[in-house]
Scaffold this motif. Structure first.
Motif, PDB file in Angstrom:
ATOM      1  N   ILE A   1       0.851  -1.186   0.000  1.00 50.07           N
ATOM      2  CA  ILE A   1       0.000   0.000   0.000  1.00 50.07           C
ATOM      3  C   ILE A   1       0.885   1.233   0.000  1.00 50.07           C
ATOM      4  N   MET A   2       0.626   2.120  -0.960  1.00 51.80           N
ATOM      5  CA  MET A   2       1.418   3.334  -1.058  1.00 51.80           C
ATOM      6  C   MET A   2       0.479   4.533  -1.130  1.00 51.80           C
ATOM      7  N   ASP A   3       0.998   5.683  -0.812  1.00 54.60           N
ATOM      8  CA  ASP A   3       0.269   6.936  -0.988  1.00 54.60           C
ATOM      9  C   ASP A   3      -0.995   7.014  -0.142  1.00 54.60           C
ATOM     10  N   MET A   4      -0.927   6.567   1.081  1.00 53.80           N
ATOM     11  CA  MET A   4      -2.050   6.684   2.021  1.00 53.80           C
ATOM     12  C   MET A   4      -1.679   7.702   3.079  1.00 53.80           C
ATOM     13  N   GLU A   5      -1.516   8.957   2.645  1.00 57.72           N
ATOM     14  CA  GLU A   5      -1.114   9.992   3.580  1.00 57.72           C
ATOM     15  C   GLU A   5      -1.574  11.351   3.087  1.00 57.72           C
ATOM     16  N   ALA A   6      -1.553  12.307   4.006  1.00 60.74           N
ATOM     17  CA  ALA A   6      -1.879  13.689   3.671  1.00 60.74           C
ATOM     18  C   ALA A   6      -1.199  14.600   4.681  1.00 60.74           C
ATOM     19  N   THR A   7      -0.893  15.807   4.250  1.00 56.76           N
ATOM     20  CA  THR A   7      -0.331  16.829   5.130  1.00 56.76           C
ATOM     21  C   THR A   7      -1.249  18.038   5.086  1.00 56.76           C
ATOM     22  N   TYR A   8      -1.530  18.582   6.257  1.00 55.01           N
ATOM     23  CA  TYR A   8      -2.449  19.709   6.387  1.00 55.01           C
ATOM     24  C   TYR A   8      -1.753  20.893   7.036  1.00 55.01           C
ATOM     25  N   ALA A   9      -2.146  22.089   6.630  1.00 53.27           N
ATOM     26  CA  ALA A   9      -1.800  23.324   7.332  1.00 53.27           C
ATOM     27  C   ALA A   9      -3.087  23.758   8.029  1.00 53.27           C
ATOM     28  N   ILE A  10      -3.040  23.842   9.360  1.00 50.57           N
ATOM     29  CA  ILE A  10      -4.225  24.130  10.158  1.00 50.57           C
ATOM     30  C   ILE A  10      -4.083  25.505  10.808  1.00 50.57           C
ATOM     31  N   ASP A  11      -5.115  26.327  10.683  1.00 50.84           N
ATOM     32  CA  ASP A  11      -5.199  27.593  11.395  1.00 50.84           C
ATOM     33  C   ASP A  11      -5.682  27.254  12.800  1.00 50.84           C
ATOM     34  N   VAL A  12      -4.781  27.360  13.771  1.00 54.05           N
ATOM     35  CA  VAL A  12      -5.085  26.938  15.134  1.00 54.05           C
ATOM     36  C   VAL A  12      -6.227  27.764  15.724  1.00 54.05           C
ATOM     37  N   GLU A  13      -6.135  29.057  15.627  1.00 56.52           N
ATOM     38  CA  GLU A  13      -7.145  29.925  16.240  1.00 56.52           C
ATOM     39  C   GLU A  13      -8.499  29.809  15.544  1.00 56.52           C
ATOM     40  N   GLY A  14      -8.494  29.757  14.228  1.00 54.94           N
ATOM     41  CA  GLY A  14      -9.740  29.686  13.467  1.00 54.94           C
ATOM     42  C   GLY A  14     -10.287  28.285  13.293  1.00 54.94           C
ATOM     43  N   ARG A  15      -9.528  27.274  13.755  1.00 60.49           N
ATOM     44  CA  ARG A  15      -9.929  25.863  13.621  1.00 60.49           C
ATOM     45  C   ARG A  15     -10.401  25.551  12.199  1.00 60.49           C
ATOM     46  N   ARG A  16      -9.500  25.815  11.237  1.00 64.98           N
ATOM     47  CA  ARG A  16      -9.857  25.509   9.850  1.00 64.98           C
ATOM     48  C   ARG A  16      -8.623  25.020   9.101  1.00 64.98           C
ATOM     49  N   ILE A  17      -8.887  24.276   8.053  1.00 67.13           N
ATOM     50  CA  ILE A  17      -7.821  23.767   7.191  1.00 67.13           C
ATOM     51  C   ILE A  17      -7.471  24.862   6.201  1.00 67.13           C
ATOM     52  N   LEU A  18      -6.211  25.263   6.182  1.00 67.43           N
ATOM     53  CA  LEU A  18      -5.740  26.277   5.241  1.00 67.43           C
ATOM     54  C   LEU A  18      -5.296  25.640   3.924  1.00 67.43           C
ATOM     55  N   ALA A  19      -4.684  24.464   4.025  1.00 64.57           N
ATOM     56  CA  ALA A  19      -4.191  23.773   2.828  1.00 64.57           C
ATOM     57  C   ALA A  19      -4.053  22.288   3.124  1.00 64.57           C
TER      58      ALA A  19
END
Length: 90
Positions: free
Chosen positions: A69-87
């Protein structure tokens, strides 16, 4: 599943593997394993200006026995204060 030190584990996991998504009928053991959140590791790292980088990866040797199994991952940039995914990068 407990939250990580940022408190955002559910946020990125809800995006990566929503709770309402279930394996299809006739799914193999490996496929069913891939739908379990506990099969994944979540690692958080602080970034600039209130951003936290969060990486979700398949735990080694949890769902597979031969490393196929390959490519089962993701990286997120999270806005801590706004609790939202930026990217996200998959």
């Amino acid at each position: 599943m407990p939250e990580d030190e940022t408190g955002f584990q559910p946020l990125e996991l809800d995006d990566f593997l929503p709770l309402d998504v279930k394996p299809h009928d006739g799914a193999t053991d490996v496929e069913r394993c891939l739908y379990r959140r506990e099969s994944y590791e979540v690692i958080a790292s602080p970034g600039p200006e209130g951003v936290t980088f969060v990486r979700v990866t398949l735990r080694p040797d949890v769902c597979e026995k031969q490393n196929i199994i390959m490519d089962m991952e993701a990286t997120y940039a999270i806005d801590v204060e706004g609790r939202r995914i930026l990217a996200r990068q998959r």
